[in-house]
Scaffold this motif. Structure first.
Motif, PDB file in Angstrom:
ATOM      1  N   VAL A   1       2.122   4.264  -1.191  1.00 55.58           N
ATOM      2  CA  VAL A   1       1.909   4.274  -2.635  1.00 55.58           C
ATOM      3  C   VAL A   1       0.713   5.151  -3.018  1.00 55.58           C
ATOM      4  CG1 VAL A   1       3.153   2.132  -3.111  1.00 55.58           C
ATOM      5  CG2 VAL A   1       0.770   1.983  -2.488  1.00 55.58           C
TER       6      VAL A   1
ATOM      7  N   VAL B   1       9.955  -9.033  -0.513  1.00 58.63           N
ATOM      8  CA  VAL B   1       8.820  -8.143  -0.304  1.00 58.63           C
ATOM      9  C   VAL B   1       7.867  -8.728   0.748  1.00 58.63           C
ATOM     10  CG1 VAL B   1       6.848  -7.018  -1.414  1.00 58.63           C
ATOM     11  CG2 VAL B   1       8.983  -7.260  -2.659  1.00 58.63           C
TER      12      VAL B   1
ATOM     13  N   HIS C   1      -0.779   4.489  -6.510  1.00 57.60           N
ATOM     14  CA  HIS C   1      -1.755   3.391  -6.539  1.00 57.60           C
ATOM     15  C   HIS C   1      -3.097   3.818  -5.936  1.00 57.60           C
ATOM     16  CE1 HIS C   1       1.679   0.436  -7.060  1.00 57.60           C
ATOM     17  NE2 HIS C   1       0.784  -0.004  -7.910  1.00 57.60           N
TER      18      HIS C   1
ATOM     19  N   TYR D   1      -2.143  -1.386 -12.594  1.00 58.31           N
ATOM     20  CA  TYR D   1      -1.697  -1.344 -11.188  1.00 58.31           C
ATOM     21  C   TYR D   1      -0.555  -2.333 -10.885  1.00 58.31           C
ATOM     22  CZ  TYR D   1      -2.675  -1.908  -6.074  1.00 58.31           C
ATOM     23  OH  TYR D   1      -2.598  -2.011  -4.708  1.00 58.31           O
TER      24      TYR D   1
ATOM     25  N   VAL E   1       4.564  -8.934   2.600  1.00 59.07           N
ATOM     26  CA  VAL E   1       3.178  -8.507   2.357  1.00 59.07           C
ATOM     27  C   VAL E   1       2.214  -9.511   2.982  1.00 59.07           C
ATOM     28  CG1 VAL E   1       3.318  -7.184   0.206  1.00 59.07           C
ATOM     29  CG2 VAL E   1       3.370  -9.679   0.116  1.00 59.07           C
TER      30      VAL E   1
ATOM     31  N   MET F   1       3.297  -1.714  -9.503  1.00 57.28           N
ATOM     32  CA  MET F   1       3.772  -2.368  -8.278  1.00 57.28           C
ATOM     33  C   MET F   1       5.099  -3.094  -8.534  1.00 57.28           C
ATOM     34  SD  MET F   1       1.689  -4.842  -5.730  1.00 57.28           S
ATOM     35  CE  MET F   1       2.521  -6.100  -4.759  1.00 57.28           C
TER      36      MET F   1
ATOM     37  N   ASP G   1       7.735  -0.485  -8.575  1.00 57.83           N
ATOM     38  CA  ASP G   1       8.069  -0.021  -7.221  1.00 57.83           C
ATOM     39  C   ASP G   1       9.210  -0.862  -6.649  1.00 57.83           C
ATOM     40  OD1 ASP G   1       5.872   1.683  -7.288  1.00 57.83           O
ATOM     41  OD2 ASP G   1       4.560   0.309  -6.180  1.00 57.83           O
ATOM     42  N   ILE G   2       9.075  -2.151  -6.844  1.00 60.38           N
ATOM     43  CA  ILE G   2      10.011  -3.110  -6.241  1.00 60.38           C
ATOM     44  C   ILE G   2      11.330  -3.132  -7.016  1.00 60.38           C
ATOM     45  CG2 ILE G   2      10.361  -5.578  -5.789  1.00 60.38           C
ATOM     46  CD1 ILE G   2       7.177  -5.732  -5.739  1.00 60.38           C
TER      47      ILE G   2
ATOM     48  N   PHE H   1      11.617  -4.272   0.077  1.00 55.15           N
ATOM     49  CA  PHE H   1      10.726  -3.165  -0.285  1.00 55.15           C
ATOM     50  C   PHE H   1       9.301  -3.577   0.046  1.00 55.15           C
ATOM     51  CE2 PHE H   1       7.720  -0.853  -2.767  1.00 55.15           C
ATOM     52  CZ  PHE H   1       8.245   0.429  -2.892  1.00 55.15           C
ATOM     53  N   SER H   2       8.527  -2.663   0.590  1.00 50.42           N
ATOM     54  CA  SER H   2       7.089  -2.917   0.644  1.00 50.42           C
ATOM     55  C   SER H   2       6.312  -1.620   0.547  1.00 50.42           C
ATOM     56  CB  SER H   2       6.688  -3.699   1.884  1.00 50.42           C
ATOM     57  OG  SER H   2       5.413  -4.290   1.643  1.00 50.42           O
ATOM     58  N   GLY H   3       5.065  -1.752   0.123  1.00 56.10           N
ATOM     59  CA  GLY H   3       4.230  -0.570  -0.084  1.00 56.10           C
ATOM     60  C   GLY H   3       2.871  -0.740   0.555  1.00 56.10           C
ATOM     61  N   ILE H   4       2.264   0.379   0.816  1.00 62.80           N
ATOM     62  CA  ILE H   4       0.925   0.358   1.411  1.00 62.80           C
ATOM     63  C   ILE H   4       0.169   1.593   0.921  1.00 62.80           C
ATOM     64  CG2 ILE H   4       1.785   1.441   3.531  1.00 62.80           C
ATOM     65  CD1 ILE H   4      -0.138  -0.496   5.021  1.00 62.80           C
ATOM     66  N   GLN H   5      -1.118   1.411   0.648  1.00 66.62           N
ATOM     67  CA  GLN H   5      -1.872   2.516   0.041  1.00 66.62           C
ATOM     68  C   GLN H   5      -2.392   3.496   1.081  1.00 66.62           C
ATOM     69  OE1 GLN H   5      -4.538   1.741  -3.274  1.00 66.62           O
ATOM     70  NE2 GLN H   5      -4.218  -0.432  -2.926  1.00 66.62           N
TER      71      GLN H   5
ATOM     72  N   GLN I   1      -1.382 -10.329  -1.698  1.00 68.47           N
ATOM     73  CA  GLN I   1      -0.492  -9.736  -2.706  1.00 68.47           C
ATOM     74  C   GLN I   1       0.375 -10.756  -3.441  1.00 68.47           C
ATOM     75  OE1 GLN I   1      -0.718  -6.554  -3.729  1.00 68.47           O
ATOM     76  NE2 GLN I   1      -2.472  -6.625  -2.350  1.00 68.47           N
TER      77      GLN I   1
ATOM     78  N   HIS J   1       0.300 -10.708  -7.290  1.00 70.77           N
ATOM     79  CA  HIS J   1       0.996  -9.545  -7.850  1.00 70.77           C
ATOM     80  C   HIS J   1       2.506  -9.742  -7.837  1.00 70.77           C
ATOM     81  CE1 HIS J   1      -2.594  -6.662  -7.002  1.00 70.77           C
ATOM     82  NE2 HIS J   1      -2.709  -7.271  -8.156  1.00 70.77           N
TER      83      HIS J   1
HETATM   84  N1  TRP Z   1      -0.634  -3.528  -3.894  1.00 72.86           N
HETATM   85  C1  TRP Z   1      -0.232  -3.418  -2.530  1.00 72.86           C
HETATM   86  C2  TRP Z   1      -1.454  -3.541  -1.623  1.00 72.86           C
HETATM   87  O1  TRP Z   1      -2.537  -3.179  -1.969  1.00 72.86           O
HETATM   88  C3  TRP Z   1       0.483  -2.133  -2.247  1.00 72.86           C
HETATM   89  C4  TRP Z   1       1.763  -2.046  -2.989  1.00 72.86           C
HETATM   90  C5  TRP Z   1       2.054  -1.213  -4.036  1.00 72.86           C
HETATM   91  C6  TRP Z   1       2.920  -2.815  -2.755  1.00 72.86           C
HETATM   92  N2  TRP Z   1       3.328  -1.412  -4.451  1.00 72.86           N
HETATM   93  C7  TRP Z   1       3.890  -2.382  -3.692  1.00 72.86           C
HETATM   94  C8  TRP Z   1       3.223  -3.822  -1.843  1.00 72.86           C
HETATM   95  C9  TRP Z   1       5.146  -2.962  -3.740  1.00 72.86           C
HETATM   96  C10 TRP Z   1       4.489  -4.388  -1.900  1.00 72.86           C
HETATM   97  C11 TRP Z   1       5.454  -3.965  -2.843  1.00 72.86           C
HETATM   98  O2  TRP Z   1      -1.314  -3.993  -0.532  1.00 72.86           O
END
Ligand code: TRP
Ligand code: AMP
Length: 336
Positions: free
Chosen positions: A43, A146, A46, A130, A148, A134, A137-138, A8-12, A152, A155
């Motif tokens: 995300v 993850v 976020h 925050y 990143v 996060m 999310d995972i 899983f990964s996220g990006i704002q 990160q 986190h």
């Molecule tokens: N906090 C991460 C960033 O600013 C973005 C993010 C949100 C994220 N949820 C996540 C990254 C879950 C990985 C997994 O880059």
């Protein structure tokens, strides 16, 4: 208990994707999609923690980011690509994690301290929480890995602490202890104007970063004006030490060219910055040009992009639903 390997990964979706996001994160995601089940999330929840955004801007940024990810090579059929707010299970689990995480843990988060600055009393509660969102999310997908950028790491350590405390408090090995995947020669791309500062969307100077929307001329101009030092490039990797700008540009050159840092240094040993910057511009334009063109084409096709995100959202909810149902049982909530 063995957990199935899941990424899983996220990006704002706050403004444009830049070279740091691309090299530190998205490009590695593209490489992973062939081997593993991957979930990539925009995300948007976020994105409103630092400050509320204009709703039209947020919608546009979310679509643009999805387009940028597809243009970078993420296959939305093979992976799940969606925006976070489409799956309410993230917020539900985040609330439970707010009750698991300790104030002391959250107070240690360096990103919060950086973003809050001196005005801690006046930032949103969402910015403080925050990292718990996060972690949700995972873990709402029981993701095990993850990918990143370096920034990160803390986190993700917190996500492990939360998983561990949940497992301990409820006496079951329910959540995996997620591993970060941080690799490549560009896990921390620095500003073009200051080798000590991270390349970031929030830097007020656009000269500090290369955006995926920049034209070839803009890229050439930004590289030309990038800060350097007066010496020629070294012939060993150690020779980059104490020369943050040279180290950064060399890391970017290596990453874009698909080389190791050793290969890149050998390639450019003894060259002056003027000559090196020409090579760097060439590789940057060659790699980024086609991505930018494809991104523009997709951004105009909102029906296509919205369809991808809706489909991704449905598939994401199908994965999290049984996990959140078990969380309800574990915590003692009556299921809907
Ligand atoms: N906090 C991460 C960033 O600013 C973005 C993010 C949100 C994220 N949820 C996540 C990254 C879950 C990985 C997994 O880059
Ligand atoms: P963000 O833009 O903060 O949502 O970050 C999205 C992803 O890009 C995360 O995996 C970050 O770690 C990564 N990232 C952001 N900035 C950089 C940078 N300057 N260098 C390397 N990776 C970065």
């Amino acid at each position: 208990m063995a957990f199935q390997r899941r990424i899983f990964s996220g990006i704002q979706p706050t403004g444009n994707l830049h070279l740091g996001n691309y090299l530190g994160a998205v490009r590695n995601w593209v490489a992973l999609q062939n081997e593993f089940e991957c979930i990539f999330c925009m995300v948007d929840m976020h994105a409103i923690t630092a400050s509320l955004l204009d709703p039209d801007d947020l919608r546009r940024s979310t679509r643009e980011l999805a387009a940028a990810m597809i243009a970078s090579g993420i296959d939305p059929r093979k992976n799940i690509l969606f925006n976070q707010s489409q799956n309410p299970d993230h917020a539900t689990l985040a609330w439970i994690f707010n009750c698991i995480a300790r104030m002391g843990w959250m107070n240690r988060m360096t990103q919060f301290k950086e973003k809050a600055g001196k005005d801690r009393e006046n930032v949103s509660l969402g910015l403080f929480a925050y990292p718990a969102l996060m972690a949700a999310d995972i873990l709402v997908y029981k993701a095990t890995h993850v990918p990143v950028g370096e920034d990160q790491k803390q986190h993700l350590e917190l996500a492990r602490d939360i998983a561990q405390k949940f497992n301990f408090d409820y006496q079951k090995e329910f959540f995996p202890l997620t591993e970060p995947l941080i690799y490549g020669p560009a896990t921390r791309v620095m500003s073009l104007r200051d080798g000590a500062k991270k390349m970031s969307k929030s830097d007020p100077s656009d000269q500090s970063r290369i955006n995926l929307t920049d034209t070839a001329d803009m890229i050439a101009d930004k590289i030309k004006r990038a800060k350097t030092d007066p010496n020629p490039l070294p012939d060993t990797v150690e020779g980059l030490e104490g020369r943050p700008e040279a180290e950064n540009l060399m890391g970017i050159y290596a990453a874009l060219g698909g080389m190791t840092i050793e290969q890149a240094v050998a390639d450019c040993a003894g060259k002056g910055f003027a000559e090196f910057k020409k090579l760097l511009t060439e590789v940057a334009v060659t790699v980024l040009g086609p991505i930018t063109a494809e991104m523009r084409r997709l951004t105009d096709d909102t029906t296509y992009v919205d369809g991808i995100l809706r489909d991704g959202g449905e598939r994401a909810r199908a994965l999290s639903a049984p996990i959140i149902a078990e969380v309800y049982d574990t915590v003692g909530f009556l299921r809907p």
